[in-house]
Design a protein around this motif. Sequence first.
Motif, short mmCIF file in Angstrom:
data_model
loop_
_atom_site.label_atom_id
_atom_site.label_comp_id
_atom_site.label_asym_id
_atom_site.label_seq_id
_atom_site.Cartn_x
_atom_site.Cartn_y
_atom_site.Cartn_z
N ARG B 142 0.83 -1.23 0.00
CA ARG B 142 0.00 0.00 0.00
C ARG B 142 0.86 1.27 0.00
N THR B 143 1.83 1.23 -0.91
CA THR B 143 2.71 2.40 -1.06
C THR B 143 2.24 3.18 -2.28
N THR B 144 2.39 4.50 -2.23
CA THR B 144 1.91 5.31 -3.35
C THR B 144 3.06 6.06 -4.02
N VAL B 197 8.55 7.30 -4.03
CA VAL B 197 7.33 6.72 -3.47
C VAL B 197 7.23 7.06 -1.99
N ASN B 199 5.17 5.67 1.67
CA ASN B 199 4.26 4.79 2.40
C ASN B 199 3.64 5.60 3.52
#
Lengths: 224, 422
Positions: B142-144, B197, B199
Amino acid sequence: MPSPIVELRNIHKSYLIGPRRLEVLKGVSLTIHRGDYVAIMGPSGSGKSSLLNILGLLDVLDAGQYMLDGEDVSRLEDVELARHRNTKIGFVFQTFNLFPQYDVLGNIEVPMVYHSRPRHERPDRARELAERVGLGQRFDHKPNQLSGGEMQRTAIARALANDPQIILADEPTGNLDEKTGKGILTIFDELVDNGRTVIFVTHAPEYRKHVKRVMTIHDGMLLC
Amino acid sequence: MLNVYQTIRTALLDLSLHKVRTGMAALGVMFGVASVVSMLAISEGAKRESLSRIKSMGVDNIIVRSVQPAGTTPTANSETESVPYQAYGLKARDLHHVTKTFANVRRTAGVRSKRYKLSTLQDKSISVPVIATEHDYLAVTRTTILRGRFLQPLDGAEHRRVCVLGRNAVRTLFAFTDPLRQRLLIGGQWFRVVGIVENKAELTAVGSDDLINDHVFIPLNTARVIFGDVQPAQNGTGLIHVEIDAAIIQALSENHVMPLKNRLSNYLLHTHPKKDYEIVVPLALLRQKESTQKMFTIVMSAIAGISLLVGGIGIMNIMLANVSERRKEIGMRRALGACRRDILLQFLVEAMTLTGLGGLIGIGMGFAVAYTVNTYARMPVTIPLWSVVLGLGVSVAVGMVFGLWPAHTAAAVNPIDALRSE
């Protein structure tokens, strides 16, 4: 003739002491009018205290009728009795019975609390009463910082808190020296002059000089 | 009628008649509430920490780690080689098989993690944790993406030398330049930065002690080709051959976790008879943790309940003593116009004020204990608001329950006898 403030008709009262029933009041009848100044006298054991308790609505009677200010109060519930004691009767005792944790004003305010008088009015009213009984400026003293006379003056101011018609005083000068006692009795004289009804319960003869009427109780019966 | 402030003030005045005795009576409630608050703070702290650690692995994930089989070390094959050598752990083909054939799998990501000395063109050289992984790592953790892109399947297939930076790694490596398209020296090879990225949950990366945000990510296949699968053993004797350190396998949903776990362990049992792997199911850990936590809470509540019971009996005792000592006052109040209910309420409020005050001090003591434990025992503590409310509520309730009988006794006092008594 206005209606009497207190009217007792043929009051009987007995207590159970162990297995025996002791009859203390054996058909007492009396009438006291507004503005009367009465002493109920009698030796100890005569039924004097029982009469005081019944007059003060602290005790209920076995038989007979008690009319207080035109109302039959012979058989009332606890809450009703408390309300009458609070508004119609002021008690003064020989031993003062002040609350040690409260100061002078706090003591005087207690009956007002049970009368749900608005809080902001209480201190002013208490101060006014304290001044009226000659307490000067000792408002924030606790009872143990007061002299006997001052304690009894506080107790009288407390009895007057809700402006009752009747003051019931049980031996009010019994714990005071003669001079102080005289001062206290003067206050009662003034109360009668202002239209209140004062009833002493006592066995001391000096009250005779102050009161208008003396009733003597002996062996549970009233001798007038 | 009587407002709360005034009532409590009066109660305090009345209680002030016997300060020492009253204070001693309140001690029981004080310690009871202090133990409730501090124990809750400690157990909540422990719970939050362990739960967040478990949750950071993802409740719908299963994690398979490569482990050295118990009791073995790299050994030298006397005929062919002289260097001790050992191969173990998950193979790329295992993960491939699971991904392609298992029905309950949503996605998977193989992971290899290692610290490298990194250098930028600005000649910075810092030790940074590096994770070699695959495209789906982003989704399973659930990293963006903040900027640019994450690793793509083709990066691995074509062995591209690209890397993606975690949010915190950007700060340590590129304080003053835009990191995108910058070059980075990792393990002696130049990689180009293609994305950043983040998190948001600040999770710890699987197979590492650092946050996901602290890492630099490179394609798993690129790492295997450039750096190989063989590296010196941790204890320095010999070489170990590990293809994948860990695999994160995401189930279709939480409900699919346990069936998937069964199938997975069945498969690995047959393909890895040497037990060179370990399966971790965060969901199972979570359930287990929750049930032990529940037991702990029950035991603690029982202990707190007993101490409050003892405190309450102390209060009852002192209030009964108060009542018999203040009979004259009660009689006088009755004469001045109090009905039985007024007397009952007065003593009830006194008891509740006493225990409420004890409770407040107890809450303060609980805070102090929690703070001390946190500072000196280095244990995490959390004081939830509800525990403070509970502490206060329970202490007032103790006053009410244990004050009821003394208050009844007070209301039943006969004013005539009370006034006559000297």
